[in-house]
Design a protein around this motif. Structure first.
Motif, PDB file in Angstrom:
ATOM      1  N   GLY A 181       0.781  -1.223   0.000  1.00  0.00           N
ATOM      2  CA  GLY A 181       0.000   0.000   0.000  1.00  0.00           C
ATOM      3  C   GLY A 181       0.813   1.275   0.000  1.00  0.00           C
ATOM      4  O   GLY A 181       0.243   2.371  -0.008  1.00  0.00           O
ATOM      5  N   VAL A 182       2.147   1.178   0.012  1.00  0.00           N
ATOM      6  CA  VAL A 182       2.996   2.367   0.006  1.00  0.00           C
ATOM      7  C   VAL A 182       3.287   2.766  -1.437  1.00  0.00           C
ATOM      8  O   VAL A 182       3.788   1.959  -2.224  1.00  0.00           O
ATOM      9  CB  VAL A 182       4.318   2.117   0.764  1.00  0.00           C
ATOM     10  N   ASP A 183       2.969   4.001  -1.775  1.00  0.00           N
ATOM     11  CA  ASP A 183       3.229   4.522  -3.120  1.00  0.00           C
ATOM     12  C   ASP A 183       4.672   5.028  -3.160  1.00  0.00           C
ATOM     13  O   ASP A 183       4.972   6.129  -2.696  1.00  0.00           O
ATOM     14  CB  ASP A 183       2.244   5.653  -3.437  1.00  0.00           C
ATOM     15  N   LYS A 212       6.693   1.801   9.756  1.00  0.00           N
ATOM     16  CA  LYS A 212       6.652   0.467  10.347  1.00  0.00           C
ATOM     17  C   LYS A 212       8.065  -0.049  10.623  1.00  0.00           C
ATOM     18  O   LYS A 212       8.371  -1.221  10.418  1.00  0.00           O
ATOM     19  CB  LYS A 212       5.872  -0.500   9.454  1.00  0.00           C
ATOM     20  N   GLY A 213       8.929   0.877  11.070  1.00  0.00           N
ATOM     21  CA  GLY A 213      10.281   0.513  11.465  1.00  0.00           C
ATOM     22  C   GLY A 213      11.282   0.413  10.340  1.00  0.00           C
ATOM     23  O   GLY A 213      12.457   0.146  10.582  1.00  0.00           O
ATOM     24  N   ARG A 214      10.846   0.660   9.109  1.00  0.00           N
ATOM     25  CA  ARG A 214      11.727   0.524   7.959  1.00  0.00           C
ATOM     26  C   ARG A 214      11.996   1.893   7.343  1.00  0.00           C
ATOM     27  O   ARG A 214      11.091   2.712   7.214  1.00  0.00           O
ATOM     28  CB  ARG A 214      11.082  -0.386   6.921  1.00  0.00           C
ATOM     29  N   ILE A 215      13.246   2.143   6.953  1.00  0.00           N
ATOM     30  CA  ILE A 215      13.559   3.386   6.261  1.00  0.00           C
ATOM     31  C   ILE A 215      12.983   3.313   4.848  1.00  0.00           C
ATOM     32  O   ILE A 215      13.370   2.449   4.052  1.00  0.00           O
ATOM     33  CB  ILE A 215      15.081   3.634   6.208  1.00  0.00           C
ATOM     34  N   ILE A 216      12.061   4.234   4.548  1.00  0.00           N
ATOM     35  CA  ILE A 216      11.479   4.266   3.205  1.00  0.00           C
ATOM     36  C   ILE A 216      11.918   5.507   2.428  1.00  0.00           C
ATOM     37  O   ILE A 216      11.623   5.633   1.239  1.00  0.00           O
ATOM     38  CB  ILE A 216       9.938   4.197   3.251  1.00  0.00           C
ATOM     39  N   THR A 222       5.272  16.658   4.043  1.00  0.00           N
ATOM     40  CA  THR A 222       4.484  15.803   4.938  1.00  0.00           C
ATOM     41  C   THR A 222       3.119  15.493   4.334  1.00  0.00           C
ATOM     42  O   THR A 222       2.623  14.363   4.423  1.00  0.00           O
ATOM     43  CB  THR A 222       4.329  16.468   6.312  1.00  0.00           C
ATOM     44  N   VAL A 223       2.505  16.480   3.719  1.00  0.00           N
ATOM     45  CA  VAL A 223       1.205  16.266   3.071  1.00  0.00           C
ATOM     46  C   VAL A 223       1.335  15.207   1.979  1.00  0.00           C
ATOM     47  O   VAL A 223       0.511  14.278   1.885  1.00  0.00           O
ATOM     48  CB  VAL A 223       0.668  17.599   2.489  1.00  0.00           C
ATOM     49  N   THR A 224       2.373  15.318   1.165  1.00  0.00           N
ATOM     50  CA  THR A 224       2.600  14.331   0.105  1.00  0.00           C
ATOM     51  C   THR A 224       2.872  12.953   0.687  1.00  0.00           C
ATOM     52  O   THR A 224       2.376  11.932   0.187  1.00  0.00           O
ATOM     53  CB  THR A 224       3.781  14.768  -0.781  1.00  0.00           C
ATOM     54  N   LEU A 225       3.654  12.905   1.762  1.00  0.00           N
ATOM     55  CA  LEU A 225       4.001  11.626   2.384  1.00  0.00           C
ATOM     56  C   LEU A 225       2.760  10.909   2.903  1.00  0.00           C
ATOM     57  O   LEU A 225       2.599   9.691   2.714  1.00  0.00           O
ATOM     58  CB  LEU A 225       5.002  11.856   3.513  1.00  0.00           C
ATOM     59  N   LEU A 226       1.872  11.635   3.546  1.00  0.00           N
ATOM     60  CA  LEU A 226       0.651  11.007   4.055  1.00  0.00           C
ATOM     61  C   LEU A 226      -0.220  10.502   2.909  1.00  0.00           C
ATOM     62  O   LEU A 226      -0.896   9.469   3.046  1.00  0.00           O
ATOM     63  CB  LEU A 226      -0.108  11.990   4.940  1.00  0.00           C
ATOM     64  N   GLN A 227      -0.205  11.196   1.782  1.00  0.00           N
ATOM     65  CA  GLN A 227      -0.914  10.697   0.607  1.00  0.00           C
ATOM     66  C   GLN A 227      -0.288   9.397   0.114  1.00  0.00           C
ATOM     67  O   GLN A 227      -0.993   8.471  -0.298  1.00  0.00           O
ATOM     68  CB  GLN A 227      -0.873  11.738  -0.508  1.00  0.00           C
ATOM     69  N   ALA A 228       1.034   9.307   0.196  1.00  0.00           N
ATOM     70  CA  ALA A 228       1.736   8.109  -0.272  1.00  0.00           C
ATOM     71  C   ALA A 228       1.415   6.884   0.573  1.00  0.00           C
ATOM     72  O   ALA A 228       1.560   5.749   0.113  1.00  0.00           O
ATOM     73  CB  ALA A 228       3.244   8.355  -0.266  1.00  0.00           C
TER      74      ALA A 228
END
Length: 516
Positions: free
Chosen positions: A187-189, A216-220, A503-509
């Motif tokens: 589910g991560v874009d 979830k603990g992983r560097i993305i 941050t806005v873009t990240l939450l969309q991702a």
């Protein structure tokens, strides 16, 4: 030559290619307006905040810190320049022009008539008119320490503290540097994440040095400025307060303290001392009520003299000054952002280490940093050897991400409970009562900020470690997300704007990733 003399600083900047940004042309920051005697008009909300505090104020008067204000400001400049050059690795001209404005404001740097960058001794020496020299030097693992005027050494024995951890290059994240190669969480874009990282990093004027995002603990997502890497310790300022609050949480988990107990500060133990009513949780909520002055006070007046809030960075014994401040309000009634409380919390860490029979300087590394895989933390000391847990530190961006992950995991790491059960949920992430009473739902416990007023573009549950100059690590529990952004002080306004946009873009991702 053991050092390179540079005098004055304007010539230093010009000689190293920063002629367009000399000290005489550096723009004023908001705190500089206060230093010049200007004061913006107070809003109705600010006037109400002041009136409420006045109505609750106890008898007494403020005692200014001893010493000359200019000498203190230049001591702050020496310390941050020392850390930028010798710990972070910045060019001296870059450091003089762009970092450390909080304790060494730009307008006072113009007074320096001679600068020495002594690489052999890892020392900065700044001379003022009249011959006063403020010098800061790297002492062991205790960072850059500004010596008292007229003294050629510090009053403690420096110590080198080495992490007790396996090689980072061959150890999997988060205990080391090796990142997983398995697919990203569902589910991560990934395209939007990459865009968010670049937006958070921002344009050149943001002067961002490092961005790290974990989900979830992983560097993305991760990005650094040229010359900066995953192990580069970076100027973080008051993010260090939250680290200190976490160390107090460790001591509570280890059975040394309780949140609700009166703070066992030795200077308060005489019969009848009203400060015996101050609990540890009041200190960790910036609600002790002790009397000092800070530029963040709603009624701050620069004309009254050098503020204690900065003196904790530049004076000879921070713990002694904090422990001898008198009450201004009853504890847990008025919330004020003042360095007395995190300095007292740092004092509690020192006392707690002694009670456990552990070495003070190595206590943070052994008790917390080694547990989390944090290898790149340098907390400065004052000349008396007191660690300045109010915000005197340089720390790598990945280490801030690790600390944020600990708090998202309710204080549990690798199956071991490092913080008391409920400490994060009921203290760190719960609004401080005195701040709520003030009409400012922004501050929690253990010196963490909360998005309680919704001014950040993220859920109100989000909480953060924040520092001057736009330094931040935001945690969003519903998304199991940590967002770290560290940069040079000068870029704070552009850096904060970039972080909010990204941050806005990240939450969309992460819309398709779900929460916990």
């Amino acid at each position: 030559m053991p050092h390179r003399p540079l005098a004055p600083l304007t010539r230093l900047l010009q000689a190293t290619g920063v002629a367009a940004v000399t000290l005489m042309t550096l723009p004023m920051l908001p705190h500089a307006a206060y230093a010049q005697g200007a004061r913006p008009a107070r809003s109705a909300a600010t006037q109400r905040l002041i009136a409420r505090a006045d109505s609750l104020q106890l008898p007494g008067a403020w005692t200014p810190p001893p010493g000359d204000g200019l000498a203190h400001h230049i001591a702050g400049f020496a310390t941050t320049m020392c850390a930028a050059v010798f710990l972070t690795g910045l060019d001296p001209a870059d450091a003089a022009a762009n970092v450390g404005f909080f304790s060494g404001p730009v307008e006072y740097r113009r007074q320096v008539i001679d600068t020495v960058v002594d690489r052999a001794r890892r020392e900065i020496r700044l001379t003022l008119p009249g011959g006063v020299v403020r010098a800061a030097k790297v002492y062991g693992s205790q960072g850059c320490v500004t010596r008292s005027i007229g003294e050629d050494s510090v009053r403690f024995t420096p110590q080198v503290v080495t992490p007790n951890l396996p090689p980072a290059a061959s150890t999997p994240w988060p205990m080391g540097d090796v990142l997983p190669t398995t697919p990203w969480p569902a589910g991560v874009d990934s395209a939007l994440v990459a865009r968010a990282v670049n937006e958070i990093f921002g344009p050149a004027e943001a002067m961002t040095l490092g961005v790290v995002i974990t989900h979830k603990g992983r560097i993305i997502g991760e990005r650094y400025a040229p010359g900066i890497g995953i192990h580069t310790p970076l100027e973080s300022w008051s993010m260090g307060k939250s680290l200190t609050g976490t160390l107090v949480g460790r001591l509570i988990q280890m059975g040394v303290y309780r949140l609700d107990q009166p703070a066992p500060i030795p200077e308060w133990q005489q019969p009848g001392d009203p400060r015996q009513a101050i609990r540890i949780q009041d200190i960790l909520r910036m609600s002790s009520g002790l009397r000092i002055r800070a530029p963040q006070d709603p009624d701050y007046e620069a004309s009254l003299g050098y503020p204690d809030h900065l003196y904790y960075y530049t004076g000879p014994n921070a713990y002694q000054w904090a422990a001898t401040r008198p009450p201004q309000w009853a504890p847990n009634t008025v919330g004020r952002y003042r360095n007395t409380d995190p300095i007292l919390a740092s004092y509690l860490v020192k006392l707690g280490a002694a009670k456990l029979g552990q070495d003070y300087f190595s206590f943070p590394q052994r008790t917390l940093f080694d547990k989390l895989g944090m290898r790149d933390v340098v907390i400065w000391a004052d000349p008396a050897g007191n660690l300045l847990g109010n915000g005197g530190e340089v720390i790598a961006a990945r280490d801030w991400a690790r600390l944020g992950m600990l708090h998202l995991q309710d204080g549990v790491w690798n199956g071991e409970r490092l913080l008391p059960e409920g400490f994060v949920r009921e203290h760190v992430r719960t609004l401080a009562p005195a701040w709520v009473a003030d009409g400012r739902p922004q501050y929690g416990g253990a010196f963490f900020w909360i998005n309680g007023d919704g001014r950040e573009p993220m859920p109100r549950e989000a909480f953060a470690m924040l520092g001057a100059g736009g330094q931040s690590a935001w945690m969003i529990p519903s998304h199991d997300l940590v967002i770290v952004r560290i940069g040079k002080y000068r870029g704070s306004s552009a850096g904060e704007a970039a972080r909010r946009k990204g941050t806005v873009t990240l939450l969309q991702a992460l819309r398709g990733a779900g929460g916990r």
